[in-house]
Structure formats: C-alpha cells, structure tokens
Scaffold this motif. Sequence first.
Motif, mmCIF file in Angstrom:
data_model
loop_
_atom_site.group_PDB
_atom_site.id
_atom_site.type_symbol
_atom_site.label_atom_id
_atom_site.label_comp_id
_atom_site.label_asym_id
_atom_site.label_seq_id
_atom_site.Cartn_x
_atom_site.Cartn_y
_atom_site.Cartn_z
ATOM 1 N N LEU A 26 -81.313 27.046 36.021
ATOM 2 C CA LEU A 26 -80.413 26.975 35.170
ATOM 3 C C LEU A 26 -80.780 27.871 33.704
ATOM 4 N N VAL A 27 -79.187 28.380 33.814
ATOM 5 C CA VAL A 27 -79.630 29.417 32.059
ATOM 6 C C VAL A 27 -79.370 28.860 31.055
ATOM 7 N N PHE A 28 -80.346 29.236 30.610
ATOM 8 C CA PHE A 28 -80.295 28.673 28.443
ATOM 9 C C PHE A 28 -80.417 30.204 28.293
ATOM 10 N N ARG A 29 -79.593 29.908 26.665
ATOM 11 C CA ARG A 29 -79.333 30.624 25.368
ATOM 12 C C ARG A 29 -80.621 29.599 24.572
ATOM 13 N N PHE A 30 -81.229 29.496 24.301
ATOM 14 C CA PHE A 30 -82.701 29.450 23.026
ATOM 15 C C PHE A 30 -82.470 30.283 21.792
ATOM 16 N N ASP A 31 -83.058 29.068 20.556
ATOM 17 C CA ASP A 31 -82.719 29.754 19.400
ATOM 18 C C ASP A 31 -84.338 30.807 19.706
ATOM 19 N N ASP A 32 -85.560 30.290 20.467
ATOM 20 C CA ASP A 32 -86.676 30.941 19.823
ATOM 21 C C ASP A 32 -87.309 31.099 21.582
ATOM 22 N N ALA A 33 -86.322 32.399 22.225
ATOM 23 C CA ALA A 33 -86.429 32.381 23.432
ATOM 24 C C ALA A 33 -87.903 32.557 23.775
ATOM 25 N N SER A 34 -89.073 33.492 23.558
ATOM 26 C CA SER A 34 -89.707 33.691 22.629
ATOM 27 C C SER A 34 -90.864 32.410 23.409
ATOM 28 N N LYS A 35 -90.655 31.580 22.334
ATOM 29 C CA LYS A 35 -91.248 29.746 22.191
ATOM 30 C C LYS A 35 -91.419 29.039 23.436
ATOM 31 N N ALA A 36 -89.548 29.104 24.024
ATOM 32 C CA ALA A 36 -89.941 28.652 25.048
ATOM 33 C C ALA A 36 -90.186 29.048 26.193
ATOM 34 N N GLU A 37 -90.021 30.614 26.429
ATOM 35 C CA GLU A 37 -90.930 30.945 27.163
ATOM 36 C C GLU A 37 -92.412 30.915 27.552
ATOM 37 N N LYS A 38 -92.466 30.798 26.503
ATOM 38 C CA LYS A 38 -93.943 31.106 26.173
ATOM 39 C C LYS A 38 -94.568 29.526 27.174
ATOM 40 N N LEU A 39 -93.859 28.529 26.371
ATOM 41 C CA LEU A 39 -94.271 26.690 26.353
ATOM 42 C C LEU A 39 -93.751 26.776 27.855
ATOM 43 N N LEU A 40 -92.897 27.225 28.887
ATOM 44 C CA LEU A 40 -92.235 27.272 30.183
ATOM 45 C C LEU A 40 -93.217 27.115 30.922
ATOM 46 N N LEU A 41 -93.662 28.918 30.763
ATOM 47 C CA LEU A 41 -94.936 29.243 31.990
ATOM 48 C C LEU A 41 -95.872 28.821 31.346
ATOM 49 N N GLU A 42 -96.204 28.678 30.060
ATOM 50 C CA GLU A 42 -98.174 27.080 29.608
ATOM 51 C C GLU A 42 -97.342 26.207 30.900
ATOM 52 N N ALA A 43 -96.082 25.046 31.422
ATOM 53 C CA ALA A 43 -96.598 23.959 32.043
ATOM 54 C C ALA A 43 -96.468 24.932 33.497
ATOM 55 N N GLY A 44 -96.212 26.030 33.894
ATOM 56 C CA GLY A 44 -96.235 26.042 35.565
ATOM 57 C C GLY A 44 -94.442 25.621 35.993
ATOM 58 N N MET A 45 -93.899 26.629 35.338
ATOM 59 C CA MET A 45 -92.637 26.724 35.376
ATOM 60 C C MET A 45 -92.021 28.120 35.413
ATOM 61 N N GLU A 46 -90.990 28.426 36.655
ATOM 62 C CA GLU A 46 -90.965 29.108 37.148
ATOM 63 C C GLU A 46 -89.645 30.175 36.412
ATOM 64 N N LEU A 47 -89.843 31.473 35.369
ATOM 65 C CA LEU A 47 -88.468 32.033 35.437
ATOM 66 C C LEU A 47 -88.019 33.251 36.193
ATOM 67 N N ALA A 48 -87.459 33.675 35.784
ATOM 68 C CA ALA A 48 -86.894 34.844 36.826
ATOM 69 C C ALA A 48 -86.157 35.665 36.232
ATOM 70 N N ASP A 49 -86.115 37.272 36.688
ATOM 71 C CA ASP A 49 -85.755 38.358 36.242
ATOM 72 C C ASP A 49 -84.590 38.901 37.053
ATOM 73 N N GLU A 50 -84.138 40.052 36.833
ATOM 74 C CA GLU A 50 -82.781 41.251 36.894
ATOM 75 C C GLU A 50 -83.482 41.194 38.493
#
Length: 145
Positions: free
Chosen positions: A114-138
């Motif tokens: 899923l591709v998201f544009r957040f109003d606060d990406a830093s906060k969103a990414e921190k929360l997702l990583l803390e919850a064990g979600m996997e984020l993709a990079d280029e």
Amino acid sequence: MSIRQISLFLENKPGHLGAICKTIADAKVNLLAISIAEASGFGIVRLIAQSPDQAIEALKSAGFSVNVREVTAVRVPDQAGGIAGVLGILDPEGVNIEYLYSFGTHFHGEGALLVFRFDDASKAEKLLLEAGMELADEKQFAASK
C-alpha cells in the motif's frame, strides 16, 4: 523509510497518458504502480518507477512538469483486513492519510504493498515499524524483476 513518487498534472484528453507512459517505456524504465485522480478536466498521475531517476530525467527531457514526493510503502498480508490492520495502528494516534493506493505487485513473494501519503510521515512510519510492519525502500524495487 520512504520511496519517491513521481507526480504529473495531466489534461484529461486522449493520448496524454499514453505520451507519459511511452516516454517512460522509451527510457526502458519499468512502472511498478500508477494512479490517476481526476479533478475538473485534469488529472494527477502518480507513478512509482523501478528506476525513478531515469524516469524523472526522461519525463523532464520530454517537456513534462514533474513533481517528486516522498511516500511510504507498507507491506500488508494479501487477505481481507490487510488495510484495516494498518489503519488500526494509525487511527488511534491521529495520523492523517492524504491519499492511498495499492501496489500492483507482491513484495518479497508474499503480501501486497500500500502506498500512503501521510500528513506526518515520520510519526506514521515510527508507529508502523514499532507495530512490526514492513516498509519498503527504493533499493528493494531496483533489485526486483
């Protein structure tokens, strides 16, 4: 952890989207995701390219006005409730989603992106990583075929 999304304004007329896609194809760049949002005779085309630098250069050389934004790609299980699980992490913390679209491929063999544009990406990414979600990079996209 973010990826670059290429955005272009596009007049809603036959052939305009084809010109963008042909420009990218002629540059031998693979498009991984595409989204179009319509607004009163114009559209916003959002692209994720396997080689974003090449795609950006090709589009600019062809005269297109290109905007590059950082977005977050999140791996979710490819099953009912995948998106709901992500929202269950973000909603209680007040993270606003400006827009979202799905990735037309599987990531690391399982799941969807899923591709998201957040109003606060830093906060969103921190929360997702803390919850064990996997984020993709280029780098992961450049290596995939």
